[in-house]
Enzyme design. Structure first.
Site, PDB file in Angstrom:
ATOM      1  N   PHE A  38       0.822  -1.215   0.000  1.00 37.87           N
ATOM      2  CA  PHE A  38       0.000   0.000   0.000  1.00 37.87           C
ATOM      3  C   PHE A  38       0.855   1.265   0.000  1.00 37.87           C
ATOM      4  O   PHE A  38       0.363   2.337  -0.347  1.00 37.87           O
ATOM      5  CB  PHE A  38      -0.973   0.001   1.179  1.00 37.87           C
ATOM      6  CG  PHE A  38      -1.953  -1.143   1.137  1.00 37.87           C
ATOM      7  CD1 PHE A  38      -2.578  -1.516  -0.041  1.00 37.87           C
ATOM      8  CD2 PHE A  38      -2.244  -1.852   2.282  1.00 37.87           C
ATOM      9  CE1 PHE A  38      -3.480  -2.567  -0.089  1.00 37.87           C
ATOM     10  CE2 PHE A  38      -3.155  -2.911   2.257  1.00 37.87           C
ATOM     11  CZ  PHE A  38      -3.762  -3.266   1.070  1.00 37.87           C
ATOM     12  N   HIS A 131      -0.812  -1.293   7.547  1.00 41.43           N
ATOM     13  CA  HIS A 131      -1.321  -0.185   6.729  1.00 41.43           C
ATOM     14  C   HIS A 131      -2.836  -0.326   6.615  1.00 41.43           C
ATOM     15  O   HIS A 131      -3.336  -1.241   5.962  1.00 41.43           O
ATOM     16  CB  HIS A 131      -0.675  -0.205   5.344  1.00 41.43           C
ATOM     17  CG  HIS A 131      -0.817   1.085   4.596  1.00 41.43           C
ATOM     18  ND1 HIS A 131       0.253   1.693   4.001  1.00 41.43           N
ATOM     19  CD2 HIS A 131      -1.880   1.879   4.351  1.00 41.43           C
ATOM     20  CE1 HIS A 131      -0.144   2.812   3.410  1.00 41.43           C
ATOM     21  NE2 HIS A 131      -1.452   2.935   3.604  1.00 41.43           N
ATOM     22  N   LEU A 132      -3.528   0.574   7.258  1.00 35.32           N
ATOM     23  CA  LEU A 132      -4.988   0.563   7.278  1.00 35.32           C
ATOM     24  C   LEU A 132      -5.553   0.558   5.860  1.00 35.32           C
ATOM     25  O   LEU A 132      -5.046   1.261   4.984  1.00 35.32           O
ATOM     26  CB  LEU A 132      -5.474   1.821   8.017  1.00 35.32           C
ATOM     27  CG  LEU A 132      -6.978   1.939   8.194  1.00 35.32           C
ATOM     28  CD1 LEU A 132      -7.417   1.061   9.353  1.00 35.32           C
ATOM     29  CD2 LEU A 132      -7.358   3.379   8.452  1.00 35.32           C
ATOM     30  N   HIS A 133      -6.591  -0.215   5.655  1.00 39.18           N
ATOM     31  CA  HIS A 133      -7.301  -0.229   4.376  1.00 39.18           C
ATOM     32  C   HIS A 133      -8.727  -0.703   4.614  1.00 39.18           C
ATOM     33  O   HIS A 133      -8.961  -1.642   5.356  1.00 39.18           O
ATOM     34  CB  HIS A 133      -6.585  -1.110   3.345  1.00 39.18           C
ATOM     35  CG  HIS A 133      -6.312  -2.500   3.812  1.00 39.18           C
ATOM     36  ND1 HIS A 133      -5.297  -2.804   4.699  1.00 39.18           N
ATOM     37  CD2 HIS A 133      -6.923  -3.669   3.512  1.00 39.18           C
ATOM     38  CE1 HIS A 133      -5.291  -4.113   4.926  1.00 39.18           C
ATOM     39  NE2 HIS A 133      -6.277  -4.656   4.216  1.00 39.18           N
ATOM     40  N   GLN A 134      -9.663   0.002   4.006  1.00 39.61           N
ATOM     41  CA  GLN A 134     -11.080  -0.350   4.144  1.00 39.61           C
ATOM     42  C   GLN A 134     -11.526  -1.140   2.921  1.00 39.61           C
ATOM     43  O   GLN A 134     -11.284  -0.733   1.793  1.00 39.61           O
ATOM     44  CB  GLN A 134     -11.938   0.901   4.288  1.00 39.61           C
ATOM     45  CG  GLN A 134     -13.423   0.564   4.368  1.00 39.61           C
ATOM     46  CD  GLN A 134     -14.204   1.625   5.063  1.00 39.61           C
ATOM     47  OE1 GLN A 134     -14.294   1.611   6.273  1.00 39.61           O
ATOM     48  NE2 GLN A 134     -14.755   2.547   4.312  1.00 39.61           N
TER      49      GLN A 134
END
Length: 174
Positions: A38, A131-134
């Site tokens: 990401f 790593h944040l991901h929606q």
């Protein structure tokens, strides 16, 4: 056959296995040898990274391992792991990109519904917890057919590169 079905290590249980040793780096909380995908994706051409749309502080990218056709991930450019650490600007743009992802996927594919969510941390199922991901997962009537249930196989009727082109061209047309 001795031990069959007994739960002993290595005994047959009737399930096929798909071995994905490359995912062990994610499970252990590390990152793959190439670094965080990401962090890398926004620096590659959209066609190569499967980025569909870019905002000021977040971007939308197709999931390489989609649950359904059009499965998008909304990611901040900044390498941040926890939802509570997002800035106000990032939080707002994650929400607006999620809405636009839904509108775009509906226009392009006629999705009947969506699963939307964050897997916060590896114990919650995040494959890349650092790593944040929606996830924005389109759902279709009958998409839980016999193939994944009986055949243990997911059928996707379109190449990711073709899906990326359709979504990227339709992004923002609402």
């Amino acid at each position: 056959m001795p031990g069959a079905g007994s739960g002993a290590p290595g005994s047959p249980d009737g399930l096929d296995r798909l071995w994905t040793p490359h995912r062990m780096a994610y499970i252990k909380g590390g990152s793959p040898a190439q670094g965080c995908p990401f962090d890398r994706a926004p620096h590659l051409p959209d066609e190569e990274s499967l980025v569909v749309a870019r905002g000021k502080v977040v971007y939308a990218v197709l999931n390489l391992y989609p649950y359904n056709l059009g499965h998008l991930l909304i990611c901040p450019y900044r390498h941040v792991a926890d939802y509570t650490d997002l800035t106000d600007e990032e939080t707002v743009e994650v929400a607006s990109f999620t809405q636009e992802a839904m509108r775009t996927v509906r226009r392009v594919s006629g999705a009947h519904g969506f699963n939307i969510g964050l897997n916060q941390g590896s114990v919650a199922g995040a494959g890349i917890a650092a790593h944040l991901h929606q996830h924005v997962v389109p759902r279709f009537g009958g998409d839980a057919n016999f193939m994944p249930i009986v055949g243990q196989t997911k059928v996707l009727p379109q190449l990711l590169t073709d899906t990326r082109v359709l979504l990227a061209e339709a992004w923002g047309d609402s």
